[in-house]
Enzyme design. Structure first.
Site, short mmCIF file in Angstrom:
data_model
loop_
_atom_site.label_atom_id
_atom_site.label_comp_id
_atom_site.label_asym_id
_atom_site.label_seq_id
_atom_site.Cartn_x
_atom_site.Cartn_y
_atom_site.Cartn_z
N HIS A 1 0.81 -1.22 0.00
CA HIS A 1 0.00 0.00 0.00
C HIS A 1 0.84 1.27 0.00
O HIS A 1 0.33 2.35 -0.24
CB HIS A 1 -0.93 0.00 1.22
CG HIS A 1 -2.04 -1.00 1.09
ND1 HIS A 1 -3.30 -0.65 0.71
CD2 HIS A 1 -2.05 -2.34 1.24
CE1 HIS A 1 -4.06 -1.74 0.65
NE2 HIS A 1 -3.33 -2.78 0.97
N ASP B 1 3.44 9.32 -1.02
CA ASP B 1 2.26 8.58 -0.59
C ASP B 1 2.04 7.45 -1.57
O ASP B 1 2.21 7.66 -2.78
CB ASP B 1 1.04 9.52 -0.60
CG ASP B 1 0.09 9.25 0.57
OD1 ASP B 1 0.04 8.10 1.02
OD2 ASP B 1 -0.58 10.20 1.01
P1 ADQ Z 1 -3.04 6.05 4.78
O1 ADQ Z 1 -1.64 6.54 4.90
O2 ADQ Z 1 -3.78 5.87 6.04
O3 ADQ Z 1 -3.12 4.70 3.94
P2 ADQ Z 1 -4.91 7.52 2.87
O4 ADQ Z 1 -4.91 6.88 1.56
O5 ADQ Z 1 -4.90 8.98 2.81
O6 ADQ Z 1 -3.73 7.18 3.87
O7 ADQ Z 1 -6.22 6.93 3.51
C1 ADQ Z 1 -6.77 7.50 4.53
C2 ADQ Z 1 -8.16 7.00 4.77
O8 ADQ Z 1 -8.40 7.34 6.10
C3 ADQ Z 1 -9.19 7.70 3.92
O9 ADQ Z 1 -10.30 6.86 3.72
C4 ADQ Z 1 -9.55 8.91 4.78
O10 ADQ Z 1 -10.88 9.33 4.65
C5 ADQ Z 1 -9.29 8.41 6.18
N1 ADQ Z 1 -8.65 9.49 6.99
C6 ADQ Z 1 -7.43 10.02 6.80
N2 ADQ Z 1 -7.19 10.99 7.69
C7 ADQ Z 1 -8.29 11.08 8.44
C8 ADQ Z 1 -8.67 11.92 9.53
N3 ADQ Z 1 -7.87 12.85 9.98
N4 ADQ Z 1 -9.89 11.72 10.07
C9 ADQ Z 1 -10.71 10.77 9.58
N5 ADQ Z 1 -10.41 9.96 8.55
C10 ADQ Z 1 -9.22 10.11 8.00
C11 ADQ Z 1 -2.21 3.83 3.24
C12 ADQ Z 1 -1.21 4.49 2.30
C13 ADQ Z 1 -1.93 5.33 1.26
C14 ADQ Z 1 -2.95 4.46 0.51
C15 ADQ Z 1 -3.82 3.70 1.48
C16 ADQ Z 1 -4.70 2.69 0.77
O11 ADQ Z 1 -0.29 5.29 3.04
O12 ADQ Z 1 -1.02 5.89 0.34
O13 ADQ Z 1 -3.76 5.29 -0.30
O14 ADQ Z 1 -3.05 2.99 2.44
O15 ADQ Z 1 -3.94 1.83 -0.02
#
Ligand code: ADQ
Length: 468
Positions: free
Chosen positions: A156, A364
């Site tokens: 991921h 990311d």
């Molecule tokens: P993350 O690093 O956790 O995931 P991201 O893809 O941005 O990052 O996913 C975050 C998820 O959590 C989204 O559904 C978002 O809505 C939720 N989220 C994030 N911050 C939040 C907050 N402050 N409050 C509430 N909800 C929040 C890892 C990788 C990413 C990749 C994902 C999926 O780092 O690059 O996209 O896995 O593969």
């Protein structure tokens, strides 16, 4: 039909909504197919107690199976190797890596423990899908115990270029472990090309055909499978009462302002200090934005037991304080910084009320916030996505305003452009991005990975795995 067995560091009840990209995506997949989800319970076994028990619970169509970790294993495997070595290096932050020699033993021990506990639960035609950097050697450990089932792996987070990967002591062991899988999936073409360059130059793997290599007596297939969101589900969430209530409250509260939004886990890969400095630059050099542009930055607490995160927390608090102190008015605060998780059901309302989203990670894997923001917009009057070119999502969304988050002036200029973008241009960019989101949604991600896994395995006869 084969049963799907998902393995990841943490599991979540797929019937409940979760915050976190991986949890949301996997819950979606398993809710549709049923199957088993295996991982760490999140609990530490009591002092002196062996972490041998396996906990099992039925959650709708999904069987959740978890195990506890001892304190020593948790510290070495989770805090140490996964989050102190692999997370920083894979996000190109060699400076933050802590190459303590003891960590890798704990990492290997926990992967062996996962393999030992999982093996007896498997059926002959199960399909096993392992997720993320915590579990890279899991297939090798399973194969060493005689497991012949199809096993796929999805990373991921990004995979860095070969020479950066080579900074990890034991990097060859890690990449060799990937050859125990039948299919390895990455988020982007860039990650896949780093893998190809690494295996060909460092491991002397032979390319057999595009996306297929032979080394260590095994053939591995690798591909790019950019993760998506469930667009329909997210649009329904946007129309549901919790989100519309949030939308209306934000619209009322900020009726005279233009809202910018940032939603992230508080992590150094997300580029939060750089984003705030770019916003300060905007206020400094574009006085017309003062009194109007308001940044709502939500940063949910994450891994607070790792020291790099505490430093980041302090840096952010001080930056927000100084921006508000220097530019704020009695009736306007430029930054609203919220160090909490916002309920997933309310997020779409916040996104929809915002004119601009700032998704500017330094690195990311994908970034699902970028995709959620697009899906939550009103197509008649959509907001603008300012997106880091270093997020995996940038490969798929060239219609966003792409920025280099290290370039403060450039990012500030893009934010100004976003705030001033005419309706027609906003609409056409949004429409193009929605087309991509729909085409490559979370169902596409899952189906295409599992179809790739099925065909990759068909060509490999028997377990010819070389022991690690
Ligand atoms: P993350 O690093 O956790 O995931 P991201 O893809 O941005 O990052 O996913 C975050 C998820 O959590 C989204 O559904 C978002 O809505 C939720 N989220 C994030 N911050 C939040 C907050 N402050 N409050 C509430 N909800 C929040 C890892 C990788 C990413 C990749 C994902 C999926 O780092 O690059 O996209 O896995 O593969």
């Amino acid at each position: 039909m084969s049963r799907l067995v998902v393995v990841s560091n943490r599991v979540a009840d797929p019937r409940k909504t979760a915050a976190g990209g991986l949890a949301v995506a996997l819950a979606d997949v398993l809710n549709n197919t049923g199957g088993m989800w295996f991982g760490w319970s999140g609990k530490i076994a009591a002092e002196g107690e062996a972490a041998e028990a396996v906990h099992s619970q039925q959650a709708g169509k999904v069987k959740l199976v978890t195990l506890d970790l001892t304190q020593a294993d948790h510290d070495a495997y989770y805090l140490g190797y996964s989050n102190g070595v692999l997370w920083p290096v894979f996000h190109y932050r060699l400076d933050l890596a802590d190459f303590d020699a003891g960590y890798i033993d704990g990492y290997r021990r926990v992967n062996q423990q996962f393999a030992r506990k999982l093996l007896p639960l498997l059926k002959p035609d199960d399909i096993i899908w392992v997720h993320d950097y915590h579990l890279i050697p899991l297939a090798a450990e399973l194969r060493a115990l005689g497991c012949e089932q199809r096993i796929g792996f999805f990373l991921h987070i990004p995979l860095p270029p070969p020479l950066m990967l080579a900074a990890i002591p034991g990097h060859d062991w890690l990449i060799r472990a990937l050859f125990a899988y039948d299919l390895v999936g990455f988020q982007s073409q860039a990650d896949l090309s780093h893998f190809a360059r690494y295996v060909e130059s460092e491991a002397h793997a032979q390319p057999i055909e595009p996306g297929r290599w032979r080394a260590f007596g095994r053939t591995v297939q690798a591909g790019s499978f950019p993760i998506g969101i469930d667009v329909d589900e997210f649009m329904q969430l946007t129309a549901a009462p919790e989100a519309t209530d949030m939308y209306e409250r934000m619209k009322r509260e900020y009726s005279r302002r233009k809202l910018l939004v940032g939603v992230d886990r508080l992590d150094y890969s997300k580029g939060l200090p750089q984003r705030l400095r770019a916003f300060r630059e905007l206020l400094e050099n574009s006085p017309e934005t003062r009194g109007s542009a308001t940044l709502v930055q939500i940063a949910s607490p994450s891994r607070e037991d790792v020291s790099a995160y505490t430093d980041l927390l302090h840096e952010l608090e001080s930056l927000c304080g100084s921006i508000n102190g220097n530019f704020g008015e009695l009736d306007w605060m430029p930054v609203r910084y919220i160090h909490r998780t916002v309920a997933r059901a309310r997020l779409p309302g916040l996104y929809r009320a915002s004119r601009v989203a700032l998704v500017t990670p330094l690195r990311d894997g994908m970034n699902l916030v970028a995709k959620e923001f697009i899906a939550a917009q009103d197509p008649e009057d959509p907001g603008v996505l300012v997106l880091s070119r270093f997020a995996g999502a940038a490969e798929q969304l060239p219609e966003a305003l792409l920025v280099n988050p290290y370039d403060r002036e450039g990012t500030a200029a893009a934010i100004l452009l976003a705030l001033q973008m005419p309706l027609e241009e906003r609409r056409s960019r949004h429409e193009a991005m929605m087309r991509t989101l729909r085409r490559y949604d979370v169902h596409w991600w899952c189906d295409s990975f599992l179809a790739g896994l099925a065909s990759a395995h068909a060509e490999e006869k028997g377990p010819t795995w070389l022991r690690l």
